[in-house]
Design an enzyme around this catalytic site. Structure first.
Site, PDB file in Angstrom:
ATOM      1  N   GLY A  67      -5.409  -4.069  -8.125  1.00 50.32           N
ATOM      2  CA  GLY A  67      -6.602  -3.264  -7.855  1.00 50.32           C
ATOM      3  C   GLY A  67      -6.232  -1.929  -7.235  1.00 50.32           C
ATOM      4  N   ASP A 109      -7.063  -8.274   4.068  1.00 54.65           N
ATOM      5  CA  ASP A 109      -6.261  -9.146   3.195  1.00 54.65           C
ATOM      6  C   ASP A 109      -5.780 -10.410   3.912  1.00 54.65           C
ATOM      7  OD1 ASP A 109      -6.514  -7.437   1.039  1.00 54.65           O
ATOM      8  OD2 ASP A 109      -4.738  -6.280   1.576  1.00 54.65           O
ATOM      9  N   SER A 127       0.843  -1.216   0.000  1.00 56.01           N
ATOM     10  CA  SER A 127       0.000   0.000   0.000  1.00 56.01           C
ATOM     11  C   SER A 127       0.868   1.252   0.000  1.00 56.01           C
ATOM     12  CB  SER A 127      -0.896   0.011   1.237  1.00 56.01           C
ATOM     13  OG  SER A 127      -1.811  -1.038   1.183  1.00 56.01           O
TER      14      SER A 127
HETATM   15  C1  S3P Z   1      -5.592  -1.442  -0.231  1.00 57.50           C
HETATM   16  C2  S3P Z   1      -6.886  -1.495   0.213  1.00 57.50           C
HETATM   17  C3  S3P Z   1      -7.637  -2.747   0.356  1.00 57.50           C
HETATM   18  C4  S3P Z   1      -6.734  -3.970   0.292  1.00 57.50           C
HETATM   19  C5  S3P Z   1      -5.706  -3.874  -0.805  1.00 57.50           C
HETATM   20  C6  S3P Z   1      -4.832  -2.662  -0.582  1.00 57.50           C
HETATM   21  C7  S3P Z   1      -4.924  -0.136  -0.345  1.00 57.50           C
HETATM   22  O1  S3P Z   1      -8.584  -2.827  -0.681  1.00 57.50           O
HETATM   23  O2  S3P Z   1      -7.524  -5.146   0.109  1.00 57.50           O
HETATM   24  O3  S3P Z   1      -4.889  -5.028  -0.844  1.00 57.50           O
HETATM   25  O4  S3P Z   1      -3.691  -0.085  -0.478  1.00 57.50           O
HETATM   26  O5  S3P Z   1      -5.637   0.892  -0.293  1.00 57.50           O
HETATM   27  P1  S3P Z   1     -10.034  -2.137  -0.579  1.00 57.50           P
HETATM   28  O6  S3P Z   1      -9.867  -0.679  -0.668  1.00 57.50           O
HETATM   29  O7  S3P Z   1     -10.797  -2.695  -1.751  1.00 57.50           O
HETATM   30  O8  S3P Z   1     -10.586  -2.604   0.729  1.00 57.50           O
END
Ligand code: S3P
Length: 450
Positions: free
Chosen positions: A101, A327, A29
């Site tokens: 994502g 996660d 992140s």
């Molecule tokens: C993340 C947020 C989470 C997490 C992803 C990393 C981030 O997703 O599952 O691995 O770095 O902001 P969501 O925002 O969909 O909860």
């Protein structure tokens, strides 16, 4: 299924105790955010400890396509010469975010209020994930987005030429959506407000402040109201990325379930919005201690020591904890299989829209290994069999999901018979050194021919 080239099946089998020190890579992140904020800042941002996984490298390539200079200086050190807030140029080609994502959603936010057109795509997993949760609030700024199949990638985003500030309440607990809106608010005059009914990871808020944004957070009960003044003057930063608690989860879990183990996992980011798994494991009776707790670069950090824990008990993990360990449910379900009694995980609907449907993927693979799993739309439960009694002898599908692949490999290190994962390739997205690191601790992981 594989979008990462030839499938790489791996088998994990029970071996001796795990011993030693596991230096896991940098936080995913924080790594994405470091590159994006560096690219939005004129001058040189220096980053050390960057996660050099495929997800983050795709974000680095995207920042180059938007005009930033991104240089790999070796050994996890990177420099970014940014173009400033609102300074992104129009990429010449499609931006491919791979499996990430976080990458695609944050980048959509970062470009959404600059008048450029960008088309985004990704691998089969990313192309199946919902983007409307990000593009819906971005359209409030004046941004336009055209996606496939009700808001899936490939998707073209046209940045707003005259963005208007937004007041937005999150309907799903998502740090990615919150961050996309805040990043879009940077190039928007006036105040952008995000209301978050449940706290999610707050790296964006912390880092925006560090770069010089005028950002305030008010708390009313569990609700957080985040107010950002647009068009800040950013100052380049020197960022030391903490090691990823979501990656630390794997060697920690392995040590808890493998007889005789004692593993140190140093310098792990212990931001309370991320540390839910470790608290849950301790609630279950895990022998997991936090050593040397300290603050580094504005984030709480600790060295984790995990020892074999034959007396863990199943517990009820309440919905309030979900965001702080979203996660980590796949690996928690593995540990829960080796505890005594039932572990119930509630309020986890978001697991169904991650890199794959993580409840379905784990439930199928655990059942094949002899574990009873019940599930509903937003909950699931694992019946623990105790420390040495999980049969294994099964195959599991990774479904293009790094955390599913790693979870089943950790499972197979403690089951009676080996467990094979059909494709360990996706592990490179977040934890490229996983198999070497686990093998150095004493794990038995073996590559099979496809
Ligand atoms: C993340 C947020 C989470 C997490 C992803 C990393 C981030 O997703 O599952 O691995 O770095 O902001 P969501 O925002 O969909 O909860």
């Amino acid at each position: 299924m594989s979008g990462h080239g030839i499938p790489q099946p791996f088998t994990a089998r029970r071996a001796g105790p795990l011993k030693g020190t596991a230096h896991v890579p940098g936080d995913k992140s924080v790594s994405h955010r470091s590159l994006i904020l560096g690219a939005m800042t004129v001058g040189e941002t220096r980053i050390s400890g960057l996660l050099e996984g495929d997800d983050v490298l795709a974000t680095g390539a995207a920042m180059r396509a938007f005009g930033a200079e991104v240089n790999d200086l070796g050994e996890g050190n990177w420099s970014v010469h940014g173009v400033g807030v609102g300074g992104f140029c129009e990429p010449e080609d499609v931006i491919d975010c791979g499996n990430a994502g976080t990458g695609v959603r944050l980048i959509m936010g970062a470009m959404a209020t600059t008048p450029i057109t960008t088309t985004f795509t990704g691998d089969a997993s990313l192309r199946s994930r919902p983007m409307g949760r990000v593009t819906d609030p971005l359209t409030l700024f004046g941004t336009t987005a055209h996606g496939r199949n009700g808001g899936r990638l490939p998707m073209t985003v046209i940045g707003a030429a005259n963005p208007t500030p937004v007041h937005f309440e999150l309907s799903v607990p998502s740090a990615q959506v919150k961050s996309a809106v805040l990043l879009a608010g940077l190039n928007t005059p006036g105040e952008t407000v995000v209301i978050e009914p449940e706290a999610t990871r707050d790296h964006t808020e912390r880092m925006l402040k560090a770069f010089g944004a005028d950002l305030s957070v008010e708390t009313e009960g569990t609700t957080r109201i985040i107010t950002l003044k647009g068009q800040p003057e950013f100052t380049p930063q020197t960022i030391d990325v903490p090691r990823d608690p979501s990656s630390a989860a794997f060697p920690v879990a392995a040590a808890l379930i493998i007889e005789g183990s004692n593993v140190l996992v140093p310098t792990i980011g212990m931001n309370p919005t991320r540390a839910g798994l470790f608290e849950t494991l301790r609630d279950m009776g895990a022998d997991l201690t936090y050593e040397n707790e300290r603050i580094e670069g504005g984030e709480p950090v600790a060295d984790l020591r995990a020892r074999f824990s034959p007396d863990m008990k199943g517990i009820n993990v309440p919905p309030e904890r979900a965001a702080s360990m979203i996660d980590e449910y796949p690996i928690l379900s593995v540990v829960a299989s080796f505890a005594e009694g039932r572990t119930v995980m509630q309020g986890v609907k978001e697991l169904r829209v991650k890199e794959c449907d993580r409840i379905d993927a784990m439930a199928k693979g655990l059942r094949a290994a002899g574990v009873t799993v019940d599930e509903g739309e937003d909950w699931w439960a694992v019946e623990g069999l105790g420390p040495r009694a999980v049969p294994g002898g099964s195959k599991a599908e990774a479904r293009l999901d790094h955390r599913i692949a790693m979870s089943f490999l950790i499972l197979g290190l403690a089951t009676e018979k080996p467990v094979t994962v059909d494709d360990a390739g996706p592990i490179a997205t977040s934890f490229p050194v996983f198999t070497d690191l686990m093998t150095n601790l004493g794990a038995h992981l073996e590559r099979k021919n496809a």
